[in-house]
Design a protein around this motif. Structure first.
Motif, mmCIF file in Angstrom:
data_model
loop_
_atom_site.group_PDB
_atom_site.id
_atom_site.type_symbol
_atom_site.label_atom_id
_atom_site.label_comp_id
_atom_site.label_asym_id
_atom_site.label_seq_id
_atom_site.Cartn_x
_atom_site.Cartn_y
_atom_site.Cartn_z
ATOM 1 N N ASP A 76 -8.277 5.461 0.365
ATOM 2 C CA ASP A 76 -9.030 4.311 0.876
ATOM 3 C C ASP A 76 -9.082 4.239 2.399
ATOM 4 O O ASP A 76 -10.069 3.790 2.975
ATOM 5 C CB ASP A 76 -8.401 3.008 0.352
ATOM 6 N N GLY A 113 0.829 -1.201 0.000
ATOM 7 C CA GLY A 113 0.000 0.000 0.000
ATOM 8 C C GLY A 113 0.858 1.244 0.000
ATOM 9 O O GLY A 113 2.096 1.169 0.034
ATOM 10 N N PRO A 135 -3.917 0.072 -2.166
ATOM 11 C CA PRO A 135 -4.703 0.905 -1.234
ATOM 12 C C PRO A 135 -3.882 2.088 -0.751
ATOM 13 O O PRO A 135 -2.661 1.993 -0.606
ATOM 14 C CB PRO A 135 -5.036 -0.056 -0.093
#
Length: 325
Positions: free
Chosen positions: A137, A95, A115
């Motif tokens: 997110d 991420g 993400p």
């Protein structure tokens, strides 16, 4: 100063779900030209060392998602760092963490599916919706606790369920310090299914606030987290229905831009714990003080008490002397 070796060792021991890569980021002011040139190189070096340090030869790589920092500088200024993430570290990166929403533009094409966690200050649900529109997110949401400590019960939903004429925007929260709630037996929010609203009413919460009972802020925090959870559930449904942008515009027109102003003191602000500066008054004076005559009686009692080193014979003499008087 925290070294990357200490950071990696802590990750190995704690095994968190998510670990944020160490980024060369300044807080409170913008970096200078010379600092910007070094930020990418330092961050890349720390990321590589962290990846190596997180490897556990006996148990394998820790079950920890590594989020790589995206620096709060121009995309061109960190292009070398982004290219290295895509080419060398993409297999280890789960991420991205952003310190500035404008840094979204710096994310490379092969990293855009990851993400994104934002560390930008989110002061209202409007800010959250703006960040979601940019593709964020995961969030840190300090305004939940800030509202709770201010005695505010959050009161908003997404998509907006009201049908206003947009002439007056609805408030994002209810100030529970207001004495208008002193005799109100309705829940904090109609149709709310949180523990607070299903078991208590406004008058009770308002009473707890005025009595400075910690339970008041506990109940408010439960309610405010529930409202925020429902807010994100509505966002996910709106995205699935492809109506997010329309719902976002309606929400902007329906609710005020900011949370209500704070009118009461929170549970963590106790002025007598802070030293006064330049003769200023305490932030929150003591609610109760010892009376003057009580102080004198306490002083007399303490003077009459025997010393800690007194033995049984000393106590007998003292009691005998008091009886003779």
């Amino acid at each position: 100063m925290l070294e990357y070796t200490d950071y990696a060792e802590a990750v190995q021991k704690l095994r968190p779900d998510i670990v944020l890569g160490m980024g060369d980021v300044l807080f409170g002011h913008k970096p200078g030209v010379k600092r910007v040139d070094k930020m990418s190189d330092r961050t890349l070096g720390w990321m590589k060392e962290l990846v190596d340090g997180m490897r556990d030869q006996s148990n394998g790589t820790p079950r920890t998602a590594l989020f790589a920092p995206i620096l709060p500088i121009e995309a061109e200024q960190q292009s070398y760092y982004i290219d290295a993430l895509e080419d060398d570290l993409s297999a280890m990166v789960s991420g991205l963490v952003l310190y500035d929403l404008a840094s979204v533009e710096a994310i490379g094409k092969t990293l855009r599916h990851l993400p994104r966690l934002s560390l930008s200050e989110m002061s209202s649900p409007h800010k959250l919706l703006d960040a979601i529109a940019l593709g964020i997110d995961i969030f840190t949401i300090p305004f939940i606790t800030e509202a709770t400590e201010a005695g505010i019960a959050l009161d908003f939903s997404f998509p907006a369920t009201e049908d206003p004429d947009f002439s007056t925007r609805l408030q994002l929260g209810i100030d529970m310090w207001s004495f208008t709630h002193a005799t109100t037996l309705s829940p904090l929010r109609p149709d709310c299914t949180c523990y607070t609203c299903t078991n208590h009413h406004r008058a009770y919460v308002q009473h707890l606030l005025n009595a400075k009972e910690m339970l008041a802020w506990v109940l408010l925090q439960l309610h405010n987290h529930h409202v925020t959870d429902q807010f994100f559930a509505g966002v996910r449904t709106s995205i699935q229905n492809n109506t997010f942008e329309i719902d976002r515009q309606i929400f902007e027109k329906t609710y005020a831009a900011d949370l209500p102003e704070k009118t009461g003191q929170g549970p963590r602000v106790r002025g007598y714990q802070y030293k006064s500066e330049k003769g200023s008054k305490p932030k929150n004076p003591r609610a109760y003080n010892t009376l003057d005559d009580t102080k004198e009686k306490v002083a007399e009692t303490e003077a009459a008490l025997p010393s800690p080193s007194a033995d049984a014979s000393d106590l007998d003499k003292q009691v005998f002397a008091e009886e003779m008087e």
